[in-house]
Every structure is written in structure tokens, then in C-alpha cells.
Scaffold this motif. Structure first.
Motif, PDB file in Angstrom:
ATOM      1  N   SER A 281       7.502  11.192   5.222  1.00  0.00           N
ATOM      2  CA  SER A 281       8.414  10.130   5.671  1.00  0.00           C
ATOM      3  C   SER A 281       9.858  10.492   5.343  1.00  0.00           C
ATOM      4  CB  SER A 281       8.042   8.788   5.030  1.00  0.00           C
ATOM      5  OG  SER A 281       6.740   8.398   5.415  1.00  0.00           O
ATOM      6  N   ASP A 282      10.077  11.044   4.152  1.00  0.00           N
ATOM      7  CA  ASP A 282      11.424  11.478   3.768  1.00  0.00           C
ATOM      8  C   ASP A 282      11.921  12.568   4.706  1.00  0.00           C
ATOM      9  OD1 ASP A 282      11.456   9.715   1.667  1.00  0.00           O
ATOM     10  OD2 ASP A 282      10.982  11.209   0.122  1.00  0.00           O
ATOM     11  N   PHE A 283      11.043  13.508   5.055  1.00  0.00           N
ATOM     12  CA  PHE A 283      11.467  14.563   5.974  1.00  0.00           C
ATOM     13  C   PHE A 283      11.852  13.978   7.335  1.00  0.00           C
ATOM     14  CE2 PHE A 283      10.626  17.280   9.579  1.00  0.00           C
ATOM     15  CZ  PHE A 283      11.498  18.333   9.303  1.00  0.00           C
ATOM     16  N   LEU A 284      11.058  13.025   7.810  1.00  0.00           N
ATOM     17  CA  LEU A 284      11.317  12.432   9.128  1.00  0.00           C
ATOM     18  C   LEU A 284      12.479  11.445   9.105  1.00  0.00           C
ATOM     19  CD1 LEU A 284       7.598  11.842  10.218  1.00  0.00           C
ATOM     20  CD2 LEU A 284       9.152  13.600  11.094  1.00  0.00           C
ATOM     21  N   GLY A 285      12.923  11.102   7.884  1.00  0.00           N
ATOM     22  CA  GLY A 285      14.075  10.212   7.756  1.00  0.00           C
ATOM     23  C   GLY A 285      13.789   8.767   8.077  1.00  0.00           C
ATOM     24  N   ARG A 286      12.578   8.319   7.756  1.00  0.00           N
ATOM     25  CA  ARG A 286      12.249   6.909   7.993  1.00  0.00           C
ATOM     26  C   ARG A 286      11.259   6.410   6.947  1.00  0.00           C
ATOM     27  NH1 ARG A 286       9.470   9.159  12.752  1.00  0.00           N
ATOM     28  NH2 ARG A 286       7.225   9.122  12.391  1.00  0.00           N
ATOM     29  N   LYS A 287      11.095   5.099   6.910  1.00  0.00           N
ATOM     30  CA  LYS A 287      10.166   4.504   5.961  1.00  0.00           C
ATOM     31  C   LYS A 287       8.733   4.844   6.319  1.00  0.00           C
ATOM     32  CE  LYS A 287      10.423   0.253   4.807  1.00  0.00           C
ATOM     33  NZ  LYS A 287      10.519  -1.222   4.907  1.00  0.00           N
ATOM     34  N   SER A 288       7.907   4.915   5.306  1.00  0.00           N
ATOM     35  CA  SER A 288       6.473   5.115   5.542  1.00  0.00           C
ATOM     36  C   SER A 288       5.920   3.952   6.356  1.00  0.00           C
ATOM     37  CB  SER A 288       5.735   5.193   4.201  1.00  0.00           C
ATOM     38  OG  SER A 288       4.336   5.108   4.390  1.00  0.00           O
ATOM     39  N   GLY A 289       4.959   4.252   7.220  1.00  0.00           N
ATOM     40  CA  GLY A 289       4.313   3.207   8.001  1.00  0.00           C
ATOM     41  C   GLY A 289       3.172   2.538   7.266  1.00  0.00           C
ATOM     42  N   SER A 290       2.971   2.908   6.005  1.00  0.00           N
ATOM     43  CA  SER A 290       1.894   2.316   5.214  1.00  0.00           C
ATOM     44  C   SER A 290       2.419   1.146   4.389  1.00  0.00           C
ATOM     45  CB  SER A 290       1.291   3.362   4.273  1.00  0.00           C
ATOM     46  OG  SER A 290       0.488   2.733   3.290  1.00  0.00           O
ATOM     47  N   ARG A 291       1.819   0.000   4.561  1.00  0.00           N
ATOM     48  CA  ARG A 291       2.235  -1.175   3.766  1.00  0.00           C
ATOM     49  C   ARG A 291       1.820  -1.030   2.311  1.00  0.00           C
ATOM     50  NH1 ARG A 291       1.191  -6.472   7.642  1.00  0.00           N
ATOM     51  NH2 ARG A 291       2.505  -5.781   9.371  1.00  0.00           N
ATOM     52  N   ALA A 292       0.574  -0.610   2.088  1.00  0.00           N
ATOM     53  CA  ALA A 292       0.110  -0.424   0.707  1.00  0.00           C
ATOM     54  C   ALA A 292       0.900   0.686   0.040  1.00  0.00           C
ATOM     55  CB  ALA A 292      -1.383  -0.101   0.690  1.00  0.00           C
ATOM     56  N   GLY A 293       1.145   1.766   0.777  1.00  0.00           N
ATOM     57  CA  GLY A 293       1.902   2.882   0.220  1.00  0.00           C
ATOM     58  C   GLY A 293       3.304   2.481  -0.178  1.00  0.00           C
ATOM     59  N   THR A 294       3.962   1.711   0.689  1.00  0.00           N
ATOM     60  CA  THR A 294       5.323   1.257   0.404  1.00  0.00           C
ATOM     61  C   THR A 294       5.353   0.322  -0.803  1.00  0.00           C
ATOM     62  OG1 THR A 294       5.959   1.495   2.719  1.00  0.00           O
ATOM     63  CG2 THR A 294       7.324   0.048   1.355  1.00  0.00           C
ATOM     64  N   ALA A 295       4.415  -0.622  -0.819  1.00  0.00           N
ATOM     65  CA  ALA A 295       4.366  -1.601  -1.920  1.00  0.00           C
ATOM     66  C   ALA A 295       4.113  -0.919  -3.259  1.00  0.00           C
ATOM     67  CB  ALA A 295       3.298  -2.646  -1.642  1.00  0.00           C
ATOM     68  N   LEU A 296       3.162  -0.013  -3.289  1.00  0.00           N
ATOM     69  CA  LEU A 296       2.822   0.649  -4.552  1.00  0.00           C
ATOM     70  C   LEU A 296       3.884   1.641  -4.976  1.00  0.00           C
ATOM     71  CD1 LEU A 296      -0.985   1.171  -3.897  1.00  0.00           C
ATOM     72  CD2 LEU A 296       0.035  -0.326  -5.621  1.00  0.00           C
ATOM     73  N   PHE A 297       4.548   2.285  -4.011  1.00  0.00           N
ATOM     74  CA  PHE A 297       5.634   3.206  -4.330  1.00  0.00           C
ATOM     75  C   PHE A 297       6.819   2.432  -4.924  1.00  0.00           C
ATOM     76  CE2 PHE A 297       9.465   5.683  -3.339  1.00  0.00           C
ATOM     77  CZ  PHE A 297       9.092   6.922  -3.843  1.00  0.00           C
ATOM     78  N   ASN A 298       7.134   1.293  -4.321  1.00  0.00           N
ATOM     79  CA  ASN A 298       8.240   0.449  -4.829  1.00  0.00           C
ATOM     80  C   ASN A 298       7.909  -0.111  -6.214  1.00  0.00           C
ATOM     81  OD1 ASN A 298       9.707   0.928  -2.523  1.00  0.00           O
ATOM     82  ND2 ASN A 298       9.104  -0.981  -1.518  1.00  0.00           N
ATOM     83  N   LYS A 299       6.656  -0.483  -6.401  1.00  0.00           N
ATOM     84  CA  LYS A 299       6.221  -1.022  -7.693  1.00  0.00           C
ATOM     85  C   LYS A 299       6.361   0.057  -8.773  1.00  0.00           C
ATOM     86  CE  LYS A 299       2.210  -3.160  -9.914  1.00  0.00           C
ATOM     87  NZ  LYS A 299       0.791  -3.544  -9.753  1.00  0.00           N
ATOM     88  N   ARG A 300       5.959   1.263  -8.408  1.00  0.00           N
ATOM     89  CA  ARG A 300       6.062   2.392  -9.321  1.00  0.00           C
ATOM     90  C   ARG A 300       7.518   2.681  -9.662  1.00  0.00           C
ATOM     91  NH1 ARG A 300       4.574   8.069  -6.937  1.00  0.00           N
ATOM     92  NH2 ARG A 300       2.646   7.041  -6.307  1.00  0.00           N
ATOM     93  N   ALA A 301       8.378   2.637  -8.663  1.00  0.00           N
ATOM     94  CA  ALA A 301       9.810   2.948  -8.858  1.00  0.00           C
ATOM     95  C   ALA A 301      10.510   1.922  -9.724  1.00  0.00           C
ATOM     96  CB  ALA A 301      10.503   3.046  -7.500  1.00  0.00           C
ATOM     97  N   SER A 302      10.045   0.656  -9.671  1.00  0.00           N
ATOM     98  CA  SER A 302      10.708  -0.405 -10.424  1.00  0.00           C
ATOM     99  C   SER A 302      10.162  -0.599 -11.829  1.00  0.00           C
ATOM    100  CB  SER A 302      10.600  -1.733  -9.660  1.00  0.00           C
ATOM    101  OG  SER A 302       9.241  -2.133  -9.569  1.00  0.00           O
ATOM    102  N   SER A 303       9.077   0.088 -12.140  1.00  0.00           N
ATOM    103  CA  SER A 303       8.465  -0.138 -13.472  1.00  0.00           C
ATOM    104  C   SER A 303       9.063   0.805 -14.514  1.00  0.00           C
ATOM    105  CB  SER A 303       6.954   0.092 -13.385  1.00  0.00           C
ATOM    106  OG  SER A 303       6.661   1.408 -12.992  1.00  0.00           O
TER     107      SER A 303
END
Length: 303
Positions: A281-303
Motif C-alpha cells: 500500500s505504501d508503494f502504491l501510495g494509498r491506504k490499505s483496502g483492509s479494514r481489519a489491517g488498517t484498524a490493527l495497524f493504527n492500534k499498534r501505532a498508537s500504543s
């Protein structure tokens, strides 16, 4: 409710997911994506297609990508081969499995590959025979099994016919695909029931697009029937070219989150899978299309 104890996922992101991307994706990025997927525990990866670069320029580096993969002995690397020429071109890359495809919609077949369903099956007959003679497994993708952008709803009888034709030419496994994502659980179950007239439950997989937000519901409905194999795409890669602005393949991360929540084993490390999704997603320059992936990645980043 008796559900499968274990589910096998085939990640189609590197092939089905990337093939329609407008921006070129270098071979090195595709190879890294495959490495990240297998490091996350994926044992089945659809890597590329051996199709004319005139039609699918994104897959022109197929040989380079296959040669660059750090192969693991317990991983199945599959490639799409649309005809005998493509199959023969793939042989030097030593694929573990080839994929052929057919549509349950006559109109879709004509628009997509310029021939009838019957003609497409005959085109694949020598491909299947050649692959099996070499001990290469053959998987068939059955598109438009519940809906078509040109014909609308597809009757289960059409799916049964396509499954029968695929069985007849020696295809060993078929994926029942909701290509434009219009399916709902009951319609998907009817398509699966039609397929089960010719293939055993162990030789059927689900391939669901999430255009109308039904992919996870359709996955659960399939699990309830005993289906234990599914195609998914990391980060939800893959648009739906026949439904403007629509999302494409169901995200691998979302399906793994669902399965683990149901207590079903996958052998996949969800955190590593999320990292693979973020990488592409970073290479393509856009947000991941996964809802669970986005939620868990954000949760990880904020902890």
C-alpha cells in the motif's frame, strides 16, 4: 454450527491484485511482496500470469519475478496461463500450479476473451492435458458465478454447466468467483451447490469480491457448507474494472481476522500479513483496502 477446523488461503494479490494497476510495479517490489506473504505463513500464492504483455503489461516481468523468488519447499506458487503458448512460456519458471479460467456468463466470456464459453474450454483442453502430463496441478477459476455486468443475475444451472465442462477437460480444483461482488449468502450457496454436482468439497474454493460489502458474509456462508479454501488478496488489492469505483478482492487480513475470531486455524501470522499489506500500500501510495489491517495497524501505532 460445524465449521472447518482449518482453512487454506490462496493470496492472489501479486497477480490478480496488481495486474490492473495503472502505475508500473517493479519486479523487485512484486518479489518482496511474495516474500512477505510467505514469511507471514501463506502456503499458496498466485504470483503472476503468462499472458501477452500487449494485453496485460503489468505482468510482462513474469519470468523475472518467478526467477527472483526465494522459494520455500512447502509453498505452492501458481501462475495464470490463458493458452498453450502462455503455458509453454511458464515452464522454465517451474510453477507448482497453473490456473485456467472460464465464465458462467456467455456475454462476459465474449467481452473478456472474445470467444464463447464452449470455445474457451476447448482452448484450455490442451493446456490442462499438458500440465497434468508434467505433474503440474490445475486449478480453474469460474468467473461470474452469481452475477454478470452484462447479463445480470446468473442462474445456478449455468454454474453447473461450467463446472461440468471444467471437470470434463481434467481441471482438478475450481474456484467459485463472485467477480463483480454482487452476491449475497444464499446466491453464493446456490452457486456452490451447483459446483458440488461435479467437484468434491475438497476441490472447491470461494473467490469473493467486496463491491457491495458482502464478501465476509459470503465467506461465512461458504464455511457453513464446509468450504475450507478461499482466494483472498492482501490489502484488498485488485479493483473491479466492470463496476466503476468499486472495491475488488476481499482483503486477506479481513478474512484471517474473521477466521481467527471463529477459532479456525490458518497458519498465518496476522501481524506479519498486515505488514505485507502496508508494504504494498505504501508503494502504491494509498491506504490499505483492509479494514481489519488498517484498524490493527493504527492500534499498534498508537500504543
Amino acid at each position: 454450527m460445524k465449521l472447518p477446523a482449518h482453512v487454506k488461503l490462496v493470496d492472489v494479490g501479486p497477480r490478480d491484485g496488481l495486474q490492473n494497476e495503472k502505475q508500473p510495479v517493479p519486479a523487485a517490489i512484486k518479489i518482496e511482496l511474495v516474500h512477505r506473504l510467505q514469511d507471514a505463513g501463506l502456503k499458496n500464492i498466485e504470483v503472476t500470469s503468462f499472458v501477452s504483455p500487449k494485453w496485460v503489461p503489468q505482468m510482462a516481468d513474469n519470468t523475472e519475478v518467478m526467477a527472483g523468488i526465494r522459494r520455500q519447499p512447502d509453498v505452492c506458487y501458481s501462475v495464470l496461463t490463458p493458452n498453450l503458448q502462455g503455458f509453454e512460456a511458464s515452464l522454465d519458471s517451474q510453477p507448482d500450479e497453473i490456473v485456467v479460467f472460464g465464465s458462467a456468463s456467455e456475454a462476459f466470456s465474449q467481452r473478456n476473451i472474445n470467444c464463447s464459453i464452449a470455445e474457451s474450454i476447448e482452448r484450455f483442453r490442451p493446456v490442462v492435458e499438458a500440465a497434468r502430463a508434467r505433474g503440474i496441478h490445475v486449478r480453474g477459476a469460474m468467473s461470474c458465478t452469481v452475477g454478470c455486468p452484462y447479463e445480470g443475475e446468473i442462474a445456478p444451472e449455468r454454474v453447473e454447466m461450467l463446472a461440468r465442462l471444467m471437470k470434463g477437460i481434467g481441471v482438478q480444483h475450481v474456484g467459485v468467483a463472485d467477480t463483480i461482488g454482487v452476491g449475497t449468502p444464499l446466491r453464493v450457496q446456490r452457486a456452490l451447490e451447483a459446483t458440488l454436482r461435479h467437484f468434491d468439497i475438497d476441490d472447491i474454493s470461494g473467490h469473493f469480491h467486496d463491491t457491495y460489502g458482502q464478501a465476509l458474509a459470503n465467506t461465512l456462508a461458504s464455511l457453513e457448507m464446509g468450504v475450507w479454501q478461499f482466494d483472498t488478496s492482501v490489502a484488498g488489492l485488485g479493483g473491479c474494472p466492470y463496476a466503476k469505483g468499486a472495491t475488488g478482492n476481499v482483503a486477506s487480513e479481513d478474512v484471517v481476522y474473521l477466521l481467527h475470531g471463529l477459532g479456525i486455524a490458518t497458519g498465518i501470522d496476522l501481524d506479519k500479513l498486515i505488514d505485507a499489506g502496508q508494504f504494498i500500500s505504501d508503494f502504491l501510495g494509498r491506504k490499505s483496502g483492509s479494514r481489519a489491517g488498517t484498524a490493527l495497524f493504527n492500534k499498534r501505532a498508537s500504543s
